[in-house]
Design an enzyme around this catalytic site. Structure first.
Site, PDB file in Angstrom:
ATOM      1  N   ARG A  64      21.151 -29.401  62.411  1.00  0.00           N
ATOM      2  CA  ARG A  64      22.253 -28.305  62.374  1.00  0.00           C
ATOM      3  C   ARG A  64      22.491 -27.749  60.961  1.00  0.00           C
ATOM      4  O   ARG A  64      21.678 -28.185  60.027  1.00  0.00           O
ATOM      5  CB  ARG A  64      23.745 -28.709  62.938  1.00  0.00           C
ATOM      6  CG  ARG A  64      23.798 -30.183  62.360  1.00  0.00           C
ATOM      7  CD  ARG A  64      25.370 -30.803  62.160  1.00  0.00           C
ATOM      8  NE  ARG A  64      26.026 -29.713  61.384  1.00  0.00           N
ATOM      9  CZ  ARG A  64      26.017 -30.008  59.963  1.00  0.00           C
ATOM     10  NH1 ARG A  64      25.185 -30.818  59.344  1.00  0.00           N
ATOM     11  NH2 ARG A  64      26.836 -29.247  59.324  1.00  0.00           N
ATOM     12  N   GLY A  65      23.124 -26.804  60.806  1.00  0.00           N
ATOM     13  CA  GLY A  65      23.563 -26.249  59.571  1.00  0.00           C
ATOM     14  C   GLY A  65      22.422 -24.807  59.489  1.00  0.00           C
ATOM     15  O   GLY A  65      21.102 -24.938  59.623  1.00  0.00           O
ATOM     16  N   ALA A  66      23.200 -23.785  59.020  1.00  0.00           N
ATOM     17  CA  ALA A  66      22.398 -22.435  59.038  1.00  0.00           C
ATOM     18  C   ALA A  66      20.913 -22.507  58.348  1.00  0.00           C
ATOM     19  O   ALA A  66      20.167 -22.217  59.203  1.00  0.00           O
ATOM     20  CB  ALA A  66      23.366 -21.438  58.350  1.00  0.00           C
ATOM     21  N   GLN A 212      32.139 -33.296  61.433  1.00  0.00           N
ATOM     22  CA  GLN A 212      30.854 -33.191  60.398  1.00  0.00           C
ATOM     23  C   GLN A 212      31.169 -33.560  59.007  1.00  0.00           C
ATOM     24  O   GLN A 212      30.426 -33.928  58.313  1.00  0.00           O
ATOM     25  CB  GLN A 212      30.371 -31.906  60.650  1.00  0.00           C
ATOM     26  CG  GLN A 212      29.679 -31.532  61.710  1.00  0.00           C
ATOM     27  CD  GLN A 212      30.314 -30.646  62.682  1.00  0.00           C
ATOM     28  OE1 GLN A 212      31.636 -30.884  62.647  1.00  0.00           O
ATOM     29  NE2 GLN A 212      29.950 -29.704  63.405  1.00  0.00           N
ATOM     30  N   ASP A 253      27.531 -19.355  58.792  1.00  0.00           N
ATOM     31  CA  ASP A 253      26.454 -19.374  59.881  1.00  0.00           C
ATOM     32  C   ASP A 253      25.961 -17.796  60.067  1.00  0.00           C
ATOM     33  O   ASP A 253      24.945 -17.584  60.594  1.00  0.00           O
ATOM     34  CB  ASP A 253      26.781 -20.105  61.026  1.00  0.00           C
ATOM     35  CG  ASP A 253      26.823 -21.490  60.933  1.00  0.00           C
ATOM     36  OD1 ASP A 253      25.870 -22.099  61.276  1.00  0.00           O
ATOM     37  OD2 ASP A 253      28.009 -21.893  60.361  1.00  0.00           O
TER      38      ASP A 253
END
Length: 380
Positions: A64-66, A212, A253
């Site tokens: 995950r994470g842009a 998160q 994002d």
């Protein structure tokens, strides 16, 4: 197909195993991911042998994470190409795995274009696959370099806005090495402040419903020996009221052309609090997060997550009982509202920090000029 394998985390930083890497064992190339759903209890690797496994890892937030999603998407295209799967189909599935995170589609397009161009030029699937892999590796390197530059620009901005030093920074969600080829976006700025002796306190929102902040940002802060304190999201207002927050640092994002910022849900309330209390609200993201094709915040598609993420609590190594694999905390049949992101309008954003520099005030024209400069640098 994916397999999991636990590894010891002793003596390695910032995580015991790399967050993402390409490997070529005898049985064929694989993409190996640190399964972030298992942190902080254990560091476990997820091994993807095809794009379908990577799509599932993206949807489940194992990766995950842009910025990292862009890198993962590019590697996913390369994985399909190298293993002889249908590249067009893999690219479409990967790009649509999470609709709000624009970096994912950018990474997929980059590797897909490299594959398509090489195939048209040479007619050789092997050379086309190699081109896709080269594009993914280049993006991975560039993301690490961008992370370092963002940290430098962000620290300079903090020092300009807060010349007294002793920064007390509030952050939301996770924006460190777990989301990047380098040390992250917003977290990388806080880490730079820590290393220079200018971070007094990192306030870490839990970031509900999937925690998160509690599971990942606190994990990274602890491993970097930072002074940090964890708080529930709804306690942030009392911190502002007490004068304990000097700046808010978040990631993004997707950033629309007008400067509207989509980030993990809970970011917009922080922006409102920051404006009321005259605290800088700073967004840190690579230029690839700016989407010129999305004109404004209302045009950003916000991902809706399953309701069980709200009605159940999931923790690693805890027995499960609910339909979603967690512990029920609401009556059976409860309906839940669970957007993954919210959108902060540009007038509430003090500055957007990118690897190419800082935009402040945040306007359509300023963002467009920065992106144009970035394209010129890339071309040259």
């Amino acid at each position: 197909m994916a397999d999991q394998d636990a590894r010891s985390g002793e003596g390695r930083r910032p995580t015991g195993i790399p967050v993402l890497r390409w490997e070529e064992p005898p049985e064929g190339p694989v993409l190996v991911l640190l399964d972030q759903t298992r942190l902080p209890a254990e560091e476990v690797e997820l091994v993807c042998t095809d794009a379908a496994a990577l799509v599932e890892a993206i949807r489940s937030l194992a990766v995950r994470g842009a910025p990292l999603l862009g890198v993962a998407g590019a590697y996913g295209v390369a994985l399909a190409a190298v293993r002889g799967f249908e590249v067009e189909e893999a690219a479409a599935a990967l790009a649509g795995a999470r609709p709000t995170a624009v970096n994912l589609a950018v990474g997929v397009r980059r590797a897909h274009a490299a594959h398509r161009d090489a195939l048209a030029r040479t007619g050789d699937p092997g050379q086309a696959a190699a081109a896709a892999l080269s594009a993914a590796r280049a993006l991975h390197r560039e993301d690490a370099e961008a992370s370092a530059r963002m940290a430098g620009h962000g620290l300079a901005l903090l020092d300009e806005l807060l010349p007294a030093g002793g920064h007390r920074v509030l952050t939301h969600c996770n924006t460190g090495s777990l989301v990047s080829g380098g040390e992250g976006t917003a977290f990388a700025v806080a880490l730079a402040a820590h290393r220079s002796g200018r971070l007094r306190r990192l306030w870490v929102d839990e970031t509900r419903p999937l925690l998160q902040g509690a599971r990942l940002t606190a994990y990274e802060a602890a491993r970097n020996d930072m002074a940090y304190t964890l708080l529930t999201d709804n306690a942030a207002g009392s911190l502002f009221a007490a004068g304990e927050v000097d700046a808010v640092l978040i990631g993004a994002d997707r950033i629309a052309a007008d400067g509207s910022v989509a980030n993990k849900v809970g970011s917009y309330p922080l922006a409102v609090l920051a404006r009321y209390h005259h605290v800088p609200f700073i967004v840190v993201a690579p230029v690839t997060t700016v989407d010129a094709d999305t004109p404004d915040g209302a045009s950003i598609e916000v991902e809706q997550r399953p309701g069980y993420e709200v009605t159940e609590v999931t923790a690693p190594q805890v027995p499960v009982a609910g339909a979603g694999g967690g512990i029920p905390v609401a009556p059976l049949g409860t309906q839940a509202y669970n957007p993954a992101f919210d959108v902060t309008p540009p007038e509430l954003v003090t500055a957007i920090v990118t690897e190419e520099g800082v935009v402040s005030p945040v306007t359509n024209e300023a963002l467009a000029a920065l992106c144009a400069r970035s394209r010129q640098v890339t071309i040259s």
